[in-house]
Enzyme design. Structure first.
Site, PDB file in Angstrom:
ATOM      1  N   ARG A 128      62.045  66.114   2.139  1.00 51.19           N
ATOM      2  CA  ARG A 128      60.972  66.722   2.930  1.00 51.19           C
ATOM      3  C   ARG A 128      59.659  66.692   2.154  1.00 51.19           C
ATOM      4  O   ARG A 128      59.174  67.717   1.693  1.00 51.19           O
ATOM      5  CB  ARG A 128      61.346  68.138   3.329  1.00 51.19           C
ATOM      6  CG  ARG A 128      62.123  68.161   4.626  1.00 51.19           C
ATOM      7  CD  ARG A 128      62.317  69.541   5.165  1.00 51.19           C
ATOM      8  NE  ARG A 128      62.951  69.479   6.473  1.00 51.19           N
ATOM      9  CZ  ARG A 128      63.406  70.517   7.123  1.00 51.19           C
ATOM     10  NH1 ARG A 128      63.277  71.723   6.632  1.00 51.19           N
ATOM     11  NH2 ARG A 128      63.971  70.371   8.308  1.00 51.19           N
ATOM     12  N   GLN A 133      57.392  62.189   6.116  1.00 52.45           N
ATOM     13  CA  GLN A 133      57.489  62.930   7.387  1.00 52.45           C
ATOM     14  C   GLN A 133      57.895  62.040   8.558  1.00 52.45           C
ATOM     15  O   GLN A 133      58.709  62.415   9.390  1.00 52.45           O
ATOM     16  CB  GLN A 133      56.154  63.589   7.701  1.00 52.45           C
ATOM     17  CG  GLN A 133      56.114  65.025   7.235  1.00 52.45           C
ATOM     18  CD  GLN A 133      54.766  65.674   7.462  1.00 52.45           C
ATOM     19  OE1 GLN A 133      53.912  65.146   8.172  1.00 52.45           O
ATOM     20  NE2 GLN A 133      54.565  66.801   6.826  1.00 52.45           N
ATOM     21  N   ASP A 136      61.635  61.547   8.706  1.00 54.88           N
ATOM     22  CA  ASP A 136      62.469  62.739   8.594  1.00 54.88           C
ATOM     23  C   ASP A 136      63.262  62.992   9.882  1.00 54.88           C
ATOM     24  O   ASP A 136      62.841  63.728  10.779  1.00 54.88           O
ATOM     25  CB  ASP A 136      61.557  63.933   8.250  1.00 54.88           C
ATOM     26  CG  ASP A 136      62.333  65.195   7.958  1.00 54.88           C
ATOM     27  OD1 ASP A 136      63.558  65.214   8.212  1.00 54.88           O
ATOM     28  OD2 ASP A 136      61.725  66.170   7.496  1.00 54.88           O
ATOM     29  N   SER A 139      64.420  66.664  10.725  1.00 52.37           N
ATOM     30  CA  SER A 139      63.376  67.484  11.345  1.00 52.37           C
ATOM     31  C   SER A 139      63.187  67.089  12.803  1.00 52.37           C
ATOM     32  O   SER A 139      63.016  67.956  13.664  1.00 52.37           O
ATOM     33  CB  SER A 139      62.045  67.342  10.601  1.00 52.37           C
ATOM     34  OG  SER A 139      62.148  67.960   9.342  1.00 52.37           O
ATOM     35  N   TYR A 234      62.813  73.869   1.163  1.00 49.55           N
ATOM     36  CA  TYR A 234      63.887  74.564   1.863  1.00 49.55           C
ATOM     37  C   TYR A 234      64.000  75.987   1.334  1.00 49.55           C
ATOM     38  O   TYR A 234      63.461  76.313   0.268  1.00 49.55           O
ATOM     39  CB  TYR A 234      65.220  73.833   1.653  1.00 49.55           C
ATOM     40  CG  TYR A 234      65.350  72.590   2.501  1.00 49.55           C
ATOM     41  CD1 TYR A 234      65.664  72.690   3.851  1.00 49.55           C
ATOM     42  CD2 TYR A 234      65.168  71.315   1.958  1.00 49.55           C
ATOM     43  CE1 TYR A 234      65.792  71.565   4.649  1.00 49.55           C
ATOM     44  CE2 TYR A 234      65.291  70.179   2.746  1.00 49.55           C
ATOM     45  CZ  TYR A 234      65.609  70.309   4.091  1.00 49.55           C
ATOM     46  OH  TYR A 234      65.735  69.195   4.874  1.00 49.55           O
TER      47      TYR A 234
HETATM   48  P1  NAD Z   1      64.759  74.485   8.196  1.00 49.75           P
HETATM   49  O1  NAD Z   1      65.264  74.448   6.815  1.00 49.75           O
HETATM   50  O2  NAD Z   1      63.522  73.771   8.551  1.00 49.75           O
HETATM   51  O3  NAD Z   1      64.596  75.970   8.721  1.00 49.75           O
HETATM   52  C1  NAD Z   1      65.497  76.988   8.416  1.00 49.75           C
HETATM   53  C2  NAD Z   1      64.670  78.215   8.197  1.00 49.75           C
HETATM   54  O4  NAD Z   1      65.540  79.302   7.977  1.00 49.75           O
HETATM   55  C3  NAD Z   1      63.742  78.112   6.984  1.00 49.75           C
HETATM   56  O5  NAD Z   1      62.428  78.377   7.361  1.00 49.75           O
HETATM   57  C4  NAD Z   1      64.301  79.150   6.037  1.00 49.75           C
HETATM   58  O6  NAD Z   1      63.317  79.745   5.228  1.00 49.75           O
HETATM   59  C5  NAD Z   1      64.919  80.110   7.016  1.00 49.75           C
HETATM   60  N1  NAD Z   1      65.910  80.993   6.427  1.00 49.75           N
HETATM   61  C6  NAD Z   1      66.858  80.719   5.487  1.00 49.75           C
HETATM   62  N2  NAD Z   1      67.581  81.797   5.224  1.00 49.75           N
HETATM   63  C7  NAD Z   1      67.092  82.785   6.026  1.00 49.75           C
HETATM   64  C8  NAD Z   1      67.426  84.125   6.226  1.00 49.75           C
HETATM   65  N3  NAD Z   1      68.411  84.705   5.532  1.00 49.75           N
HETATM   66  N4  NAD Z   1      66.708  84.841   7.122  1.00 49.75           N
HETATM   67  C9  NAD Z   1      65.709  84.283   7.830  1.00 49.75           C
HETATM   68  N5  NAD Z   1      65.336  83.012   7.677  1.00 49.75           N
HETATM   69  C10 NAD Z   1      66.026  82.276   6.801  1.00 49.75           C
HETATM   70  O7  NAD Z   1      65.964  73.963   9.115  1.00 49.75           O
HETATM   71  P2  NAD Z   1      65.847  73.317  10.553  1.00 49.75           P
HETATM   72  O8  NAD Z   1      65.661  71.862  10.385  1.00 49.75           O
HETATM   73  O9  NAD Z   1      64.898  74.106  11.369  1.00 49.75           O
HETATM   74  O10 NAD Z   1      67.324  73.557  11.086  1.00 49.75           O
HETATM   75  C11 NAD Z   1      67.758  74.871  11.399  1.00 49.75           C
HETATM   76  C12 NAD Z   1      69.225  74.884  11.778  1.00 49.75           C
HETATM   77  O11 NAD Z   1      69.411  74.181  13.001  1.00 49.75           O
HETATM   78  C13 NAD Z   1      70.118  74.181  10.745  1.00 49.75           C
HETATM   79  O12 NAD Z   1      71.288  74.942  10.571  1.00 49.75           O
HETATM   80  C14 NAD Z   1      70.425  72.858  11.397  1.00 49.75           C
HETATM   81  O13 NAD Z   1      71.616  72.286  10.962  1.00 49.75           O
HETATM   82  C15 NAD Z   1      70.512  73.317  12.829  1.00 49.75           C
HETATM   83  N6  NAD Z   1      70.467  72.265  13.846  1.00 49.75           N
HETATM   84  C16 NAD Z   1      71.333  72.440  14.861  1.00 49.75           C
HETATM   85  C17 NAD Z   1      71.398  71.518  15.877  1.00 49.75           C
HETATM   86  C18 NAD Z   1      72.349  71.769  17.006  1.00 49.75           C
HETATM   87  O14 NAD Z   1      72.480  70.947  17.904  1.00 49.75           O
HETATM   88  N7  NAD Z   1      73.014  72.904  16.984  1.00 49.75           N
HETATM   89  C19 NAD Z   1      70.598  70.386  15.835  1.00 49.75           C
HETATM   90  C20 NAD Z   1      69.675  70.231  14.776  1.00 49.75           C
HETATM   91  C21 NAD Z   1      69.627  71.208  13.780  1.00 49.75           C
END
Ligand code: NAD
Length: 387
Positions: A128, A133, A136, A139, A234
Site C-alpha cells: 500500500r 495505488q 492495489d 483496495s 495498516y
Molecule cells: P483496511 O486495512 O483498509 O481497513 C481496515 C480498517 O480497520 C483500518 O482502517 C484499521 O485501522 C481498522 N481497524 C483495525 N482494527 C480495528 C479495531 N479494533 N477497531 C476499529 N477499527 C479497526 O482494510 P479494507 O481493505 O478496508 O478491508 C476491510 C475488511 O473487508 C477486511 O477484513 C477484508 O478482508 C474485508 N473484505 C471483505 C470482502 C467480502 O466480500 N466480505 C471483500 C473485500 C474485503
C-alpha cells in the site's frame, strides 16, 4: 513478443474475469499478444466479440493456451475445484502467473510453486504505497465490498435508510455504525450517507477522523494511546485491554444502531473480535450486521463465514464474496490493476523482473525456484511452528 493467456475462472460462483476488453487493447498496443480462453468474461458481462474487437485471439483448446502463453492471468489462482497441483502441473517452467493466490490461507502451496519454477505474483500482496495505488487489487475489491455491504444491509433492514416526510408523518433516518474506516469502511460510509442514513464510524487510527468527517459522518473517538498504524498503512494489533475497552464503547452505541458494517482488520491476522454474543442480544429486533471480516474470523462472535444467519432477531451477514456480486465493475478494476502491474514490468516487449523495485519485490512470491517474499517467508515460518 510476450503472449498473455487469460484463463476462465474455475472457482465455484466466481463470475469475475482477470482481463477485460479495454485492457486487452492497452496491452496489445504495448506489444503483447493476448489469448483469451473461450467463455472467459461471459459471466462478468463481457462478450467474446468485444475481446475480438480489442485484438484478442479466442482459444478453446486449453493445452494451446498453456503452450503458447508465457504470462497467465486468473482472478482466483487457487480453488477447491482444481487445487494447486492441477493448476500448476501443465504450465511450462518459468511461466508467470498473476492473480489472487490467497497465501494467508494456502501458504503450503507456495513451496510447490517455487519447486515448479513458476514466477508468481499474488495481487493480495501489492504494497500500500502511493506508486502502487493503481495496482492495489485488494483496495479495489474492498471498495466494491464496502459499497455492496450497505446495499445488502439496506435491502435486509426493516426500515428506510433516508429520513422521509410523508403524509403519515416524519420517518427518522436509519442509524449506521461503521467499524473500521479503511478502504471498505470509507466506501460504506459514503454509500450509507448517499442513501440518507445517519452514520457514525470509528477506527483505531486517529488519522482517519478527518476523512470520516469529510464524508459527513460522526467520528467516535477511541482513546488510542498505543501505536496504531504500521509503516505499511495498516492497523497494528493492539492489546487485549484495548479491545475490551473498545467493546464497551461499541456496546454503548449498539442499542441506538440499526445497521453495523464491520470492517476492522489487522493485515494477515485474525480480525479483532469486537461484537460479542451478549452485545448482539442488546440490538433491536430486525437490526443488521454485515461483517466484512467474516473470512478472517469475523468482527462479530456470531458471524458464520459465507452465510446469513439470524441470531436474537438480528440478521448477520457473513458474505465473503461481495466483489464477485459486482462482477462487471470488479473485473474492470482488477483488470486495470493487473495491467498496471504488467506495464510496470514491460521493457522493450519483454518482461523484466526487477527485484530492487519495492512493488515487484512486495508482490512476487516465487521466482527461479525460490520463495522471495519476506511476508510469505514469515507466514511459512509461522505455519511450520504451529505444525
Ligand atoms: P483496511 O486495512 O483498509 O481497513 C481496515 C480498517 O480497520 C483500518 O482502517 C484499521 O485501522 C481498522 N481497524 C483495525 N482494527 C480495528 C479495531 N479494533 N477497531 C476499529 N477499527 C479497526 O482494510 P479494507 O481493505 O478496508 O478491508 C476491510 C475488511 O473487508 C477486511 O477484513 C477484508 O478482508 C474485508 N473484505 C471483505 C470482502 C467480502 O466480500 N466480505 C471483500 C473485500 C474485503
Amino acid at each position: 513478443m510476450i503472449t498473455i493467456s487469460v484463463l476462465k475462472e474455475t472457482a465455484e460462483n466466481e463470475h469475475r474475469v482477470a482481463l477485460v476488453p479495454e485492457s486487452v487493447g492497452r496491452l496489445i498496443k504495448k506489444g503483447f499478444r493476448v489469448l483469451v480462453q473461450q467463455g472467459a468474461g461471459t459471466t462478468a458481462g463481457f462478450r467474446t466479440m468485444e475481446y475480438e474487437d480489442a485484438g484478442a485471439e479466442i482459444v478453446s483448446d486449453y493445452d494451446k493456451l498453456l503452450q503458447d502463453g508465457e504470462v497467465f492471468l486468473k482472478v482466483q489462482c487457487v480453488c477447491l475445484q482444481d487445487g494447486m497441483m492441477q493448476i500448476v502441473d501443465p504450465f511450462k517452467e518459468n511461466s508467470v502467473i498473476i492473480g489472487f493466490f490467497n497465501p494467508f490461507k494456502n501458504i503450503n502451496n507456495v513451496e510447490e510453486l517455487a519447486q515448479k519454477n513458476m514466477t508468481t505474483f499474488s495481487m493480495e500482496l501489492v504494497p500500500r504505497v502511493s506508486r502502487a495505488q493503481k495496482m492495489d487489487a485488494l483496495s479495489a475489491m474492498s471498495s466494491a465490498a464496502g459499497y455492496k455491504a450497505v446495499v445488502l444491509a439496506a435491502s435486509s433492514l426493516n426500515k428506510f435508510f433516508p429520513m422521509m416526510m410523508t403524509a403519515a408523518g416524519t420517518i427518522s433516518p436509519a442509524r449506521v455504525l461503521v467499524i473500521g474506516a479503511g478502504v471498505a469502511g470509507l466506501q460504506a460510509i459514503a454509500t450509507a450517507k448517499r442513501l440518507g442514513a445517519k452514520v457514525k464510524a470509528f477506527d483505531t487510527r486517529p488519522i482517519v477522523q478527518e476523512q470520516v468527517e469529510s464524508l459527513g459522518a460522526e467520528f467516535v473517538s477511541l482513546d488510542v494511546s498505543e501505536e496504531a498504524e504500521t509503516a505499511g498503512g495498516y492497523a497494528e494489533e493492539l492489546s487485549d485491554d484495548f479491545y475490551r475497552h473498545e467493546q464497551i464503547v461499541i456496546a454503548q452505541q449498539l442499542a441506538e444502531t440499526d445497521v453495523v458494517i464491520s470492517t476492522a482488520q489487522i493485515f494477515g491476522k485474525r480480525a479483532p473480535l469486537l461484537i460479542t454474543e451478549e452485545m448482539v442480544k442488546t440490538m433491536r429486533y430486525g437490526s443488521v450486521i454485515v461483517d466484512l471480516a467474516a473470512e478472517q474470523g469475523g468482527n462479530c462472535e456470531m458471524t458464520v463465514a459465507g452465510k446469513t444467519v439470524e441470531r436474537y432477531g438480528v440478521n448477520i451477514h457473513g458474505s465473503t464474496d461481495l466483489p464477485g456480486t459486482l462482477s462487471y465493475h470488479s473485473s474492470e478494476m482488477f483488470s486495470r490493476n493487473v495491467t498496471a502491474l504488467l506495464m510496470e514490468m514491460v521493457e522493450e516487449e519483454n518482461i523484466k523482473i526487477d527485484l530492487e523495485d519495492d512493488i515487484i519485490s512486495g508482490t512476487i512470491m516465487t521466482h527461479e525456484g525460490k520463495i522471495l517474499n519476506e511476508h510469505v517467508i514469515n507466514l511459512l515460518k509461522q505455519a511450520g511452528e504451529t505444525q
